[in-house]
Design a protein around this motif. Sequence first.
Motif, PDB file in Angstrom:
ATOM      1  N   MET A   1      55.685  20.146  53.803  1.00  0.00           N
ATOM      2  CA  MET A   1      56.037  19.039  52.728  1.00  0.00           C
ATOM      3  C   MET A   1      54.988  18.101  53.014  1.00  0.00           C
ATOM      4  N   GLY A   2      53.503  17.513  53.493  1.00  0.00           N
ATOM      5  CA  GLY A   2      53.604  16.132  53.830  1.00  0.00           C
ATOM      6  C   GLY A   2      53.266  14.702  53.010  1.00  0.00           C
ATOM      7  N   HIS A   3      53.051  13.880  52.928  1.00  0.00           N
ATOM      8  CA  HIS A   3      53.125  12.968  52.648  1.00  0.00           C
ATOM      9  C   HIS A   3      51.548  12.700  51.547  1.00  0.00           C
ATOM     10  N   GLY A   4      51.634  12.383  50.956  1.00  0.00           N
ATOM     11  CA  GLY A   4      50.607  11.983  49.699  1.00  0.00           C
ATOM     12  C   GLY A   4      50.914  12.384  47.975  1.00  0.00           C
ATOM     13  N   GLY A   5      49.792  12.847  47.506  1.00  0.00           N
ATOM     14  CA  GLY A   5      50.245  13.226  45.817  1.00  0.00           C
ATOM     15  C   GLY A   5      50.519  12.286  44.948  1.00  0.00           C
ATOM     16  N   ASP A   6      51.729  12.965  44.032  1.00  0.00           N
ATOM     17  CA  ASP A   6      51.870  12.293  43.256  1.00  0.00           C
ATOM     18  C   ASP A   6      53.597  11.284  44.016  1.00  0.00           C
ATOM     19  N   VAL A   7      53.946  10.099  43.309  1.00  0.00           N
ATOM     20  CA  VAL A   7      54.940   8.885  43.118  1.00  0.00           C
ATOM     21  C   VAL A   7      56.353  10.104  43.722  1.00  0.00           C
ATOM     22  N   ILE A   8      56.549  11.251  42.672  1.00  0.00           N
ATOM     23  CA  ILE A   8      57.358  12.366  43.275  1.00  0.00           C
ATOM     24  C   ILE A   8      57.034  12.773  43.585  1.00  0.00           C
ATOM     25  N   GLN A   9      55.753  13.821  44.856  1.00  0.00           N
ATOM     26  CA  GLN A   9      56.395  14.218  45.841  1.00  0.00           C
ATOM     27  C   GLN A   9      56.067  13.414  46.524  1.00  0.00           C
ATOM     28  N   GLU A  10      55.498  11.918  46.820  1.00  0.00           N
ATOM     29  CA  GLU A  10      56.019  11.213  48.155  1.00  0.00           C
ATOM     30  C   GLU A  10      57.154  10.859  48.380  1.00  0.00           C
ATOM     31  N   LEU A  11      58.312  10.390  47.257  1.00  0.00           N
ATOM     32  CA  LEU A  11      58.976   9.988  47.403  1.00  0.00           C
ATOM     33  C   LEU A  11      60.333  11.138  47.883  1.00  0.00           C
ATOM     34  N   THR A  12      59.667  12.447  47.166  1.00  0.00           N
ATOM     35  CA  THR A  12      60.437  13.651  48.105  1.00  0.00           C
ATOM     36  C   THR A  12      60.704  13.695  49.066  1.00  0.00           C
ATOM     37  N   THR A  13      58.971  14.266  49.847  1.00  0.00           N
ATOM     38  CA  THR A  13      59.063  14.066  51.391  1.00  0.00           C
ATOM     39  C   THR A  13      59.867  12.635  51.964  1.00  0.00           C
ATOM     40  N   ASP A  14      59.590  11.462  51.919  1.00  0.00           N
ATOM     41  CA  ASP A  14      60.654  10.967  52.216  1.00  0.00           C
ATOM     42  C   ASP A  14      62.230  10.941  52.618  1.00  0.00           C
ATOM     43  N   HIS A  15      62.611  11.950  51.244  1.00  0.00           N
ATOM     44  CA  HIS A  15      64.012  12.261  51.110  1.00  0.00           C
ATOM     45  C   HIS A  15      63.896  13.543  52.637  1.00  0.00           C
TER      46      HIS A  15
END
Length: 187
Positions: A1-15
Motif C-alpha cells: 500500500m503506497g501513499h495516495g488515494g482517499d484520506v483513509i488509504q493515506e492515513l492507513t499507509t502512515d500507520h
Amino acid sequence: MGHGGDVIQELTTDHREVDEIFAQIEALPMGDKRRKDLADQAVIELVRHSVAEEMHLYPAVRRFLPDGDEIADREIQDHAEAERTMKELEGCSADDARFDEFIGRLMREIREHVTDEEQNLFPRLREAAAPEELEKLGEKVRSAKKTAPTRPHPSAPQTPPANKLLAPGAGLVDRVRDVLTGRGRTD
C-alpha cells in the motif's frame, strides 16, 4: 500500500510505516544508537500525521458523524498524550534509562490509537462521507504533511483555526533544525 488515494488509504499507509519503524526499534538491542535514530524518524512521521489529522480529518469527523464532536475530542486528546510522550523521548539518548520507558509508552499509545481509528472511526467515516469527499480529504492531508512540524509541540493549538495558522511556521522551523542537526536523515 503506497501513499495516495482517499484520506483513509493515506492515513492507513502512515500507520503501517510507523508500525514498521516500531518493529525495527523492537528488533534492536537496548542502548543501540540506531534505536534513537529510528525513534526520531517515528516522531517526525507521527507529528506530521497528527497535524494533518487535526487540520483536516477531525473537522470532517465533526461534520459527517452524529457523535463527531465527541470522537474528534477524544482523538485529539490521544494526540496530546502521545505528543507529551514524544517530547519526553526527544530529550533522551538511546542509552538513557528513560528511553525504553518512553518509547514503550509511545508504541502502546500509538498502537491503541491506530487500532481505534482503523476498527471504528475509519469504517464509520467511509459510510458517512461520499467517496469524492474522502478523496479531497486525502489530498488535503498529503498537502498538510508537507508543511507540518516534525517535532512535538505539546503546547501548540490542536484545533482549527489556530492549528492551521501556526503549523506551517512551526514546520519550517522544525525542518531547518532537522537539516542543521541531521535529525531524521536515513543515510
